[in-house]
Design a protein around this motif. Sequence first.
Motif, PDB file in Angstrom:
ATOM      1  N   PHE B  91       0.846  -1.197   0.000  1.00  0.00           N
ATOM      2  CA  PHE B  91       0.000   0.000   0.000  1.00  0.00           C
ATOM      3  C   PHE B  91       0.884   1.251   0.000  1.00  0.00           C
ATOM      4  CE2 PHE B  91      -3.067  -2.860   2.441  1.00  0.00           C
ATOM      5  CZ  PHE B  91      -3.787  -3.170   1.306  1.00  0.00           C
ATOM      6  N   GLY B  92       0.268   2.373  -0.395  1.00  0.00           N
ATOM      7  CA  GLY B  92       1.022   3.604  -0.658  1.00  0.00           C
ATOM      8  C   GLY B  92       1.894   4.106   0.482  1.00  0.00           C
ATOM      9  N   MET B  94       3.226   2.696   2.909  1.00  0.00           N
ATOM     10  CA  MET B  94       4.306   1.798   3.324  1.00  0.00           C
ATOM     11  C   MET B  94       5.611   2.134   2.603  1.00  0.00           C
ATOM     12  SD  MET B  94       4.533  -0.546   5.536  1.00  0.00           S
ATOM     13  CE  MET B  94       6.256  -0.852   5.912  1.00  0.00           C
ATOM     14  N   MET B 116       3.372   0.066  -5.777  1.00  0.00           N
ATOM     15  CA  MET B 116       2.264   0.441  -4.920  1.00  0.00           C
ATOM     16  C   MET B 116       0.973  -0.138  -5.488  1.00  0.00           C
ATOM     17  SD  MET B 116       1.709   4.358  -3.975  1.00  0.00           S
ATOM     18  CE  MET B 116       0.324   4.726  -5.025  1.00  0.00           C
ATOM     19  N   TYR B 118      -3.414  -0.680  -4.659  1.00  0.00           N
ATOM     20  CA  TYR B 118      -4.536  -0.189  -3.857  1.00  0.00           C
ATOM     21  C   TYR B 118      -5.208  -1.349  -3.125  1.00  0.00           C
ATOM     22  CZ  TYR B 118      -9.482   1.028  -3.321  1.00  0.00           C
ATOM     23  OH  TYR B 118     -10.753   1.178  -2.859  1.00  0.00           O
TER      24      TYR B 118
END
Lengths: 80, 375
Positions: B91-92, B94, B116, B118
């Motif tokens: 996820f973003g 991270m 990345m 979603y």
Amino acid sequence: MSEPEVGATCSAEDGCITCGDVAVVLTVTSVADADAVCTDEQGRQETVATELVGDVRPGDRLLVHAGVAIERLTAVPTGG
Amino acid sequence: MRFVDEFRDPELAEVLGRQITSLCEPGRHYKIMEVCGGHTHTIYRYGVQDHLPENIELVHGPGCPVCVIPMGRVDDGIAIAERDGVILTCFGDMMRVPGGRGSFLEANARGADIRMVYSPLDALRIARDNPDREVVFYAIGFETTAPSTALTILRAAKEGIENFSVFCSHVTIIPAIKAILDSPDLRLDAFIGPGHVSTVIGCRPYEWIPRDFGMPLVCAGFEPLDLLQSVYMIMKQFSEGRAEVENQYSRVVAYDGNPVALRVLADVFALRPFFEWRGLGSIAHSALQLSPRYAQYDAELRYELPGVRVADPKACQCGEVLKGVLKPWECKVFGTACTPETPIGTCMVSSEGACAAYYNYGQYAKQRLNLEVLR
Ligand code: SF4
């Protein structure tokens, strides 16, 4: 990069919504097997996995997190 | 009418603020912890605290998924990503979490392929599209997110996709709350319960909190008025001498949660005996690993990993912030050495982290409230 899907946006303003434990409300427009195509209020589309909420039909409203419906919404009475 | 309008009504906010004030016992100070990072974000973004009397203090809790990932597990992710032919997905937020060997972004600059996504289902799609690569999903998050990972593993198994695995750092909220209540440096009066986690687990798992600790817990939605109404419900409990679990977010949260999601979680995952939380230390039964039935999808079994415990940087006070003992601005490096662009600690990475939320919105809370909520 293609147009991001609804909810797929990670911005400085709102951050990554998945990391934020945020879920979004989407409305089902069509169903194919365990996937439903849903739209948000702005009309953006997203494919959502529906195994966790049972059979869905167009018009149902789902709470969606990370591409998966985790609950259906009970009807909210309008005007109050 | 937009779905959220009725939950940002300025007049209602004022009325609720007044009702809350009228329920306060004079001279008493109330500390209410919002467990979920999403709530922390709403509180700062909309200046919810400004609607509350001074003797009600909102204390931020540990419920930010990236904030609790220890440095050693970031390094494990990098070690996986550095293997030939591996695509690591996450996820973003991270991407920017600092580990002992830098962040995922920095690993990409050194040649790793970390992407990345979603949804974990997107990671599975990447695996399907790249049969000659190994695709690993770096799973983080509480019970809101764990069902998506579980469902993805079930779909991988059904389709027989073999070049896909999960590095699982999913955590569970109840043991974290227990750890906070056992921590000697904090005195709390009540909890605002995490709305979306509760969608999955329901409200029943919190019942021990009022029973054993005499504290109210109200599961809350994520709009400013949801939070104000939850504080009102908590204050009402105090004024009537009650301590119960109540559900403010009943338009979404069923008291028993989502039984299908719970069944899927129980099938795919097993509890880890221990898991290290950043800043909170090792907490028993507080995280998930793949159950033996799905072992072939477990990246921790598939790859050899450093698995080393890396100490947090000395200057970092995220542990205190995650437990609500320190306010973000009380950390020595807040806003100087540690900013969202160059985070030292995890709480500065995700916008749900208390430090980032305060950095982005804290100073502007009052104006924002006037502009956005009281519009
Ligand atoms: S300012 Fe940075 S180092 Fe200090 S607690 Fe916040 S995130 Fe951690």
